[in-house]
Scaffold this active site. Sequence first.
Site, PDB file in Angstrom:
ATOM      1  N   CYS A  53       0.847  -1.186   0.000  1.00  0.00           N
ATOM      2  CA  CYS A  53       0.000   0.000   0.000  1.00  0.00           C
ATOM      3  C   CYS A  53       0.885   1.240   0.000  1.00  0.00           C
ATOM      4  O   CYS A  53       1.864   1.295   0.754  1.00  0.00           O
ATOM      5  CB  CYS A  53      -0.902  -0.009   1.235  1.00  0.00           C
ATOM      6  SG  CYS A  53      -2.017   1.389   1.352  1.00  0.00           S
ATOM      7  N   HIS A  97      -9.169  -3.637  -2.182  1.00  0.00           N
ATOM      8  CA  HIS A  97      -8.199  -2.910  -1.357  1.00  0.00           C
ATOM      9  C   HIS A  97      -8.536  -1.415  -1.351  1.00  0.00           C
ATOM     10  O   HIS A  97      -8.598  -0.787  -0.285  1.00  0.00           O
ATOM     11  CB  HIS A  97      -6.790  -3.156  -1.911  1.00  0.00           C
ATOM     12  CG  HIS A  97      -5.705  -2.408  -1.216  1.00  0.00           C
ATOM     13  ND1 HIS A  97      -4.787  -3.030  -0.410  1.00  0.00           N
ATOM     14  CD2 HIS A  97      -5.379  -1.087  -1.205  1.00  0.00           C
ATOM     15  CE1 HIS A  97      -3.943  -2.116   0.070  1.00  0.00           C
ATOM     16  NE2 HIS A  97      -4.287  -0.927  -0.406  1.00  0.00           N
ATOM     17  N   GLU A  98      -8.764  -0.857  -2.527  1.00  0.00           N
ATOM     18  CA  GLU A  98      -9.041   0.581  -2.624  1.00  0.00           C
ATOM     19  C   GLU A  98     -10.409   0.928  -2.039  1.00  0.00           C
ATOM     20  O   GLU A  98     -10.569   1.980  -1.409  1.00  0.00           O
ATOM     21  CB  GLU A  98      -8.922   1.062  -4.074  1.00  0.00           C
ATOM     22  CG  GLU A  98      -7.558   0.851  -4.708  1.00  0.00           C
ATOM     23  CD  GLU A  98      -6.379   1.387  -3.909  1.00  0.00           C
ATOM     24  OE1 GLU A  98      -6.544   2.355  -3.136  1.00  0.00           O
ATOM     25  OE2 GLU A  98      -5.271   0.833  -4.048  1.00  0.00           O
ATOM     26  N   HIS A 123     -10.209   1.520   1.604  1.00  0.00           N
ATOM     27  CA  HIS A 123      -9.735   2.860   1.978  1.00  0.00           C
ATOM     28  C   HIS A 123     -10.900   3.837   2.131  1.00  0.00           C
ATOM     29  O   HIS A 123     -10.863   4.711   2.997  1.00  0.00           O
ATOM     30  CB  HIS A 123      -8.762   3.413   0.931  1.00  0.00           C
ATOM     31  CG  HIS A 123      -7.364   2.932   1.080  1.00  0.00           C
ATOM     32  ND1 HIS A 123      -6.581   3.210   2.175  1.00  0.00           N
ATOM     33  CD2 HIS A 123      -6.590   2.189   0.249  1.00  0.00           C
ATOM     34  CE1 HIS A 123      -5.393   2.662   2.016  1.00  0.00           C
ATOM     35  NE2 HIS A 123      -5.369   2.032   0.857  1.00  0.00           N
TER      36      HIS A 123
END
EC number: 3.5.1.88
Length: 170
Positions: A91, A133-134, A137
Amino acid sequence: MSVLQVLHYPDERLRKIAAPVKEVNGEIQRIVDDMFETMYAEEGIGLAATQVDVHQQIIVIDISENRDQRLVLINPELLEKSGETGIEEGCLSIPEQRALVPRAEKVKIRALDRDGKPFELETDGLLAICIQHEMDHLIGKLFVDYLSPLKRQRIRQKLEKMAKLNARAN
């Protein structure tokens, strides 16, 4: 276009929940362009707006070798997920650290593109992992949150040590 500053763990701004984009306009498109510029400069394959201290639901991804397959996800929604997989993820907000993270193998999402047009995408492999993953966030979740408290603490200590060394060098 300009390169934006990427926030680093344990910065609490990474924990903010991103708000939906109300209107895709020139300002949002400029943010998208700056995010791509930043992601390429940092040699990443994905970047969420939260990582550059913009708390709106915007993601940019490009997993291609030639940096020519830009994907913009504005207000992404996960419609379906299936299967199980995982890779050692890294990351941009957690430099030089990697860890195995469990993810769905396939995802189907709905989002708006850079022009505000809605679309759906069904994908698997690295792109599916990167999207998950994004999207994490955008809800203030980091890959270290999937780790044991001990592993998370070790990563935090390594990053704090790196920050001190960098501060001394400057």
